[in-house]
Design a protein around this motif. Structure first.
Motif, PDB file in Angstrom:
ATOM      1  N   LYS A   1     -22.417  16.655 -17.543  1.00  0.00           N
ATOM      2  CA  LYS A   1     -23.825  17.469 -17.844  1.00  0.00           C
ATOM      3  C   LYS A   1     -23.551  18.535 -18.897  1.00  0.00           C
ATOM      4  CE  LYS A   1     -26.681  17.418 -13.817  1.00  0.00           C
ATOM      5  NZ  LYS A   1     -26.988  18.156 -12.641  1.00  0.00           N
ATOM      6  N   THR A   2     -22.699  19.291 -18.761  1.00  0.00           N
ATOM      7  CA  THR A   2     -22.452  20.532 -19.789  1.00  0.00           C
ATOM      8  C   THR A   2     -21.651  20.048 -21.007  1.00  0.00           C
ATOM      9  OG1 THR A   2     -20.800  21.657 -18.373  1.00  0.00           O
ATOM     10  CG2 THR A   2     -23.074  22.063 -17.911  1.00  0.00           C
ATOM     11  N   GLY A   3     -20.549  19.484 -20.532  1.00  0.00           N
ATOM     12  CA  GLY A   3     -19.617  19.085 -21.816  1.00  0.00           C
ATOM     13  C   GLY A   3     -18.379  20.163 -21.582  1.00  0.00           C
ATOM     14  N   ASP A   4     -18.499  20.991 -20.554  1.00  0.00           N
ATOM     15  CA  ASP A   4     -17.494  21.926 -20.450  1.00  0.00           C
ATOM     16  C   ASP A   4     -16.219  21.408 -19.894  1.00  0.00           C
ATOM     17  OD1 ASP A   4     -19.299  23.949 -21.042  1.00  0.00           O
ATOM     18  OD2 ASP A   4     -19.790  24.644 -19.048  1.00  0.00           O
ATOM     19  N   THR A   5     -15.142  21.948 -20.555  1.00  0.00           N
ATOM     20  CA  THR A   5     -13.943  21.590 -20.042  1.00  0.00           C
ATOM     21  C   THR A   5     -13.436  22.089 -18.596  1.00  0.00           C
ATOM     22  OG1 THR A   5     -12.959  21.526 -22.275  1.00  0.00           O
ATOM     23  CG2 THR A   5     -11.495  21.584 -20.685  1.00  0.00           C
ATOM     24  N   MET A   6     -12.858  21.188 -17.836  1.00  0.00           N
ATOM     25  CA  MET A   6     -12.480  21.892 -16.576  1.00  0.00           C
ATOM     26  C   MET A   6     -11.111  21.087 -15.927  1.00  0.00           C
ATOM     27  SD  MET A   6     -15.368  19.599 -14.403  1.00  0.00           S
ATOM     28  CE  MET A   6     -14.557  18.594 -13.193  1.00  0.00           C
ATOM     29  N   VAL A   7     -10.432  21.880 -15.277  1.00  0.00           N
ATOM     30  CA  VAL A   7      -9.109  21.374 -14.784  1.00  0.00           C
ATOM     31  C   VAL A   7      -9.434  20.670 -13.355  1.00  0.00           C
ATOM     32  CG1 VAL A   7      -7.023  21.872 -13.820  1.00  0.00           C
ATOM     33  CG2 VAL A   7      -7.938  23.238 -15.689  1.00  0.00           C
ATOM     34  N   ILE A   8      -8.985  19.382 -13.375  1.00  0.00           N
ATOM     35  CA  ILE A   8      -8.826  18.520 -12.404  1.00  0.00           C
ATOM     36  C   ILE A   8      -7.588  18.606 -11.338  1.00  0.00           C
ATOM     37  CG2 ILE A   8      -9.374  16.075 -11.331  1.00  0.00           C
ATOM     38  CD1 ILE A   8     -10.816  15.445 -13.958  1.00  0.00           C
TER      39      ILE A   8
ATOM     40  N   PHE B   1       0.982  -1.185   0.106  1.00  0.00           N
ATOM     41  CA  PHE B   1      -0.095   0.018   0.099  1.00  0.00           C
ATOM     42  C   PHE B   1       0.902   1.442   0.065  1.00  0.00           C
ATOM     43  CE2 PHE B   1      -2.174  -3.366   2.170  1.00  0.00           C
ATOM     44  CZ  PHE B   1      -3.335  -3.337   1.718  1.00  0.00           C
ATOM     45  N   GLU B   2       0.572   1.978  -0.799  1.00  0.00           N
ATOM     46  CA  GLU B   2       1.329   3.431  -0.939  1.00  0.00           C
ATOM     47  C   GLU B   2       0.524   4.745  -1.292  1.00  0.00           C
ATOM     48  OE1 GLU B   2       4.471   2.962  -3.723  1.00  0.00           O
ATOM     49  OE2 GLU B   2       3.427   2.174  -5.052  1.00  0.00           O
ATOM     50  N   PRO B   3       1.034   5.709  -1.156  1.00  0.00           N
ATOM     51  CA  PRO B   3       0.325   6.922  -1.577  1.00  0.00           C
ATOM     52  C   PRO B   3       1.012   7.332  -3.130  1.00  0.00           C
ATOM     53  CG  PRO B   3       1.966   7.823  -0.001  1.00  0.00           C
ATOM     54  CD  PRO B   3       1.940   6.154  -0.209  1.00  0.00           C
ATOM     55  N   ARG B   4       0.257   7.709  -3.872  1.00  0.00           N
ATOM     56  CA  ARG B   4       0.689   8.034  -5.413  1.00  0.00           C
ATOM     57  C   ARG B   4       0.088   9.477  -5.674  1.00  0.00           C
ATOM     58  NH1 ARG B   4      -0.438   2.372  -8.489  1.00  0.00           N
ATOM     59  NH2 ARG B   4       1.288   0.905  -7.408  1.00  0.00           N
ATOM     60  N   GLU B   5       1.078  10.011  -6.367  1.00  0.00           N
ATOM     61  CA  GLU B   5       0.508  11.452  -6.797  1.00  0.00           C
ATOM     62  C   GLU B   5       0.052  11.475  -8.081  1.00  0.00           C
ATOM     63  OE1 GLU B   5       1.067  14.362  -4.924  1.00  0.00           O
ATOM     64  OE2 GLU B   5       2.032  13.058  -3.624  1.00  0.00           O
ATOM     65  N   ARG B   6      -1.288  12.075  -8.519  1.00  0.00           N
ATOM     66  CA  ARG B   6      -1.802  12.146  -9.574  1.00  0.00           C
ATOM     67  C   ARG B   6      -1.690  13.670 -10.184  1.00  0.00           C
ATOM     68  NH1 ARG B   6      -7.876   9.470  -9.234  1.00  0.00           N
ATOM     69  NH2 ARG B   6      -7.044   7.240  -9.456  1.00  0.00           N
ATOM     70  N   LYS B   7      -1.341  13.717 -11.531  1.00  0.00           N
ATOM     71  CA  LYS B   7      -1.088  14.957 -12.001  1.00  0.00           C
ATOM     72  C   LYS B   7      -2.301  15.731 -12.197  1.00  0.00           C
ATOM     73  CE  LYS B   7       3.164  13.529 -14.016  1.00  0.00           C
ATOM     74  NZ  LYS B   7       3.875  13.530 -15.382  1.00  0.00           N
ATOM     75  N   GLU B   8      -2.219  17.235 -12.278  1.00  0.00           N
ATOM     76  CA  GLU B   8      -3.260  18.140 -12.486  1.00  0.00           C
ATOM     77  C   GLU B   8      -3.586  17.623 -14.300  1.00  0.00           C
ATOM     78  OE1 GLU B   8      -3.526  22.500 -13.826  1.00  0.00           O
ATOM     79  OE2 GLU B   8      -3.621  22.317 -11.658  1.00  0.00           O
ATOM     80  N   ARG B   9      -4.860  17.453 -14.192  1.00  0.00           N
ATOM     81  CA  ARG B   9      -5.358  17.079 -15.572  1.00  0.00           C
ATOM     82  C   ARG B   9      -6.605  17.604 -16.241  1.00  0.00           C
ATOM     83  NH1 ARG B   9      -7.074  13.212 -11.937  1.00  0.00           N
ATOM     84  NH2 ARG B   9      -8.826  12.119 -12.285  1.00  0.00           N
TER      85      ARG B   9
END
Length: 97
Positions: A70-77, A56-64
């Motif tokens: 619902k709207t199809g709008d692009t957003m930053v996660i 078990f370990e922590p992993r970093e997810r990059k911004e994507r």
């Protein structure tokens, strides 16, 4: 299998191995403590390895970039840290049978 079924199975196996009755309450406390200790260690950024079972370990997810369904709008996660599990060799072999 849920936690209650796991407790039943572990109590049964432990009692057989130890040739002594291990109560379900004792097993539940041990399983709960084990899970809590693993979660705390991973939350602190440490890796927990159980030989033969996995890590078990922590992993970093990059911004994507994502889309609002619902709207199809692009957003930053935003970037985040998530828990991850990697199965050990013995576990993989047992599942593959």
């Amino acid at each position: 299998m849920n936690k209650g079924e796991l407790v039943d199975k572990v109590a049964e196996k432990a009692s057989a191995s130890l040739e002594k009755t291990v109560t379900k309450k004792e097993v539940d406390l041990v399983i709960t403590a084990t899970i809590d200790a693993i979660m705390e260690a991973v939350a602190e950024g440490n890796k927990v390895t159980l030989v033969g079972f996995g890590s078990f370990e922590p992993r970093e997810r990059k911004e994507r970039e994502g889309r609002n369904p619902k709207t199809g709008d692009t957003m930053v996660i935003p970037a985040t840290t998530v828990p991850a599990f990697s199965a050990g060799k013995l576990f993989k072999e047992k599942v593959a049978k």
